[in-house]
Design an enzyme around this catalytic site. Structure first.
Site, PDB file in Angstrom:
ATOM      1  N   ALA A 123      10.619  10.950  37.613  1.00 12.48           N
ATOM      2  CA  ALA A 123       9.365  10.089  37.541  1.00 12.48           C
ATOM      3  C   ALA A 123       9.138   9.469  38.978  1.00 12.48           C
ATOM      4  O   ALA A 123       8.389   8.553  39.177  1.00 12.48           O
ATOM      5  CB  ALA A 123       9.973   8.790  37.025  1.00 12.48           C
ATOM      6  N   ASN A 189      18.232   8.642  36.359  1.00  8.65           N
ATOM      7  CA  ASN A 189      18.409   9.827  36.663  1.00  8.65           C
ATOM      8  C   ASN A 189      17.301  10.008  38.006  1.00  8.65           C
ATOM      9  O   ASN A 189      17.525  10.917  38.915  1.00  8.65           O
ATOM     10  CB  ASN A 189      17.513  10.904  35.719  1.00  8.65           C
ATOM     11  CG  ASN A 189      18.709  11.374  34.659  1.00  8.65           C
ATOM     12  OD1 ASN A 189      19.937  11.226  35.103  1.00  8.65           O
ATOM     13  ND2 ASN A 189      18.456  11.597  33.374  1.00  8.65           N
ATOM     14  N   HIS A 219       8.861   2.609  40.598  1.00  2.80           N
ATOM     15  CA  HIS A 219       9.879   3.216  41.234  1.00  2.80           C
ATOM     16  C   HIS A 219       9.456   3.239  42.879  1.00  2.80           C
ATOM     17  O   HIS A 219       8.254   3.584  42.910  1.00  2.80           O
ATOM     18  CB  HIS A 219      10.161   4.877  41.086  1.00  2.80           C
ATOM     19  CG  HIS A 219      10.512   4.977  39.396  1.00  2.80           C
ATOM     20  ND1 HIS A 219      11.594   4.693  38.962  1.00  2.80           N
ATOM     21  CD2 HIS A 219       9.630   5.279  38.343  1.00  2.80           C
ATOM     22  CE1 HIS A 219      11.543   4.934  37.626  1.00  2.80           C
ATOM     23  NE2 HIS A 219      10.459   5.206  37.371  1.00  2.80           N
TER      24      HIS A 219
END
Length: 266
Positions: A123, A189, A219
């Site tokens: 992502a 992850n 993120h």
């Protein structure tokens, strides 16, 4: 057989694998998820998908490439024999690679089988910048991941805060990427992807946040080094069938498959 886009297999058949299958079918690329490897106690009924419960049967079927989108345990137990058999594998559970012994065993298996393991970018973006900057030397890499409280259900965050009653953004984890990958394997992850591209698991700083006002999964990566510095921030919508996974993470797996079959990689 290796270049047969119609003989792609997945390990696991959860929300990400099903999303990948449907997206590929609608893309017109010719790439198809045609088989899955799942535990014996799991029933899969999906049009056009062969179901296998052991590696030997999957190998006999003859996959051109296998996408792992199940768990750290799946990487540990099923990926090495696939690599030794000469089957290329795309790994989604990148956090598992924080285990140095496992990483070595994967490298050994790939060498023995003449195969290749690649990881989906997940992502997060900017990994190409980190890999390039790493050559000259990186001084600091900091990752911050923010998700709605419900995305942290079933994780150690439940023992730290009352997720259901949060009113403000709350830090649920601070540490390095190695610790984050161990404690939050299904949610973090992306930290492993950042660590592998940059300064490693021990030296990548990680902060995880539960925010009741978050509209999606955010993120952020801040990095500095000899090259200068950069900051990247992405706000991703969650996968419709799994709020713990960013939709972009599923799309990155699809992109990895497209690149696998491309004759010219752009």
């Amino acid at each position: 057989m290796k270049n047969d886009a119609k003989r792609v297999a997945v390990i696991g058949f959860g929300a990400m694998a099903q999303s990948l299958k449907d997206s590929l079918r609608g893309s017109g690329s010719g790439i198809e998820i045609a088989a899955t490897l799942v535990p014996h106690d799991l029933t899969v009924t999906h049009d056009g998908v062969e179901v296998f419960h052991d590696i030997a049967s999957l190998l006999a079927w003859g996959p051109s490439v296998v996408v792992e989108c199940a768990s750290h345990e799946a990487v540990r137990n099923t990926v090495p024999p696939l690599l030794r058999a000469g089957i290329d594998v795309i790994v989604v559970s990148i956090g598992s690679l924080g285990d140095a012994d496992l990483l070595l065993s994967l490298e050994t298996a790939a060498s023995a089988g003449g195969s290749r393991l690649t990881v989906a970018s997940g992502a997060i973006g900017g990994l190409d910048v980190l890999r390039s900057a790493k050559i000259a030397g990186l001084e600091s890499v900091v990752y911050t991941g923010t998700k709605p409280p419900s995305a942290w259900n079933g994780t150690p965050a439940e023992q730290k805060v009352d997720l259901a009653s949060l009113q403000d953004a709350t830090v649920i984890f601070e540490g390095n990427a190695a610790e984050a990958s161990r404690q939050y394997p299904k949610n973090a992850n992306v930290t492993a992807a950042v660590a592998l591209a940059g300064v490693g698991f021990e030296n990548t700083k990680v902060t995880l946040v539960a925010d009741p006002h978050a509209r999606g999964n955010t993120h952020k990566v801040n990095a500095s080094g000899a090259f200068g510095k950069f900051e990247i921030s992405l706000e991703n919508k969650p996968l419709p069938d799994n709020p713990k996974t960013s939709w972009l993470a599923a799309l990155s797996v699809e992109q990895a498959l497209h690149r696998h079959f491309q004759r010219i990689e752009l």
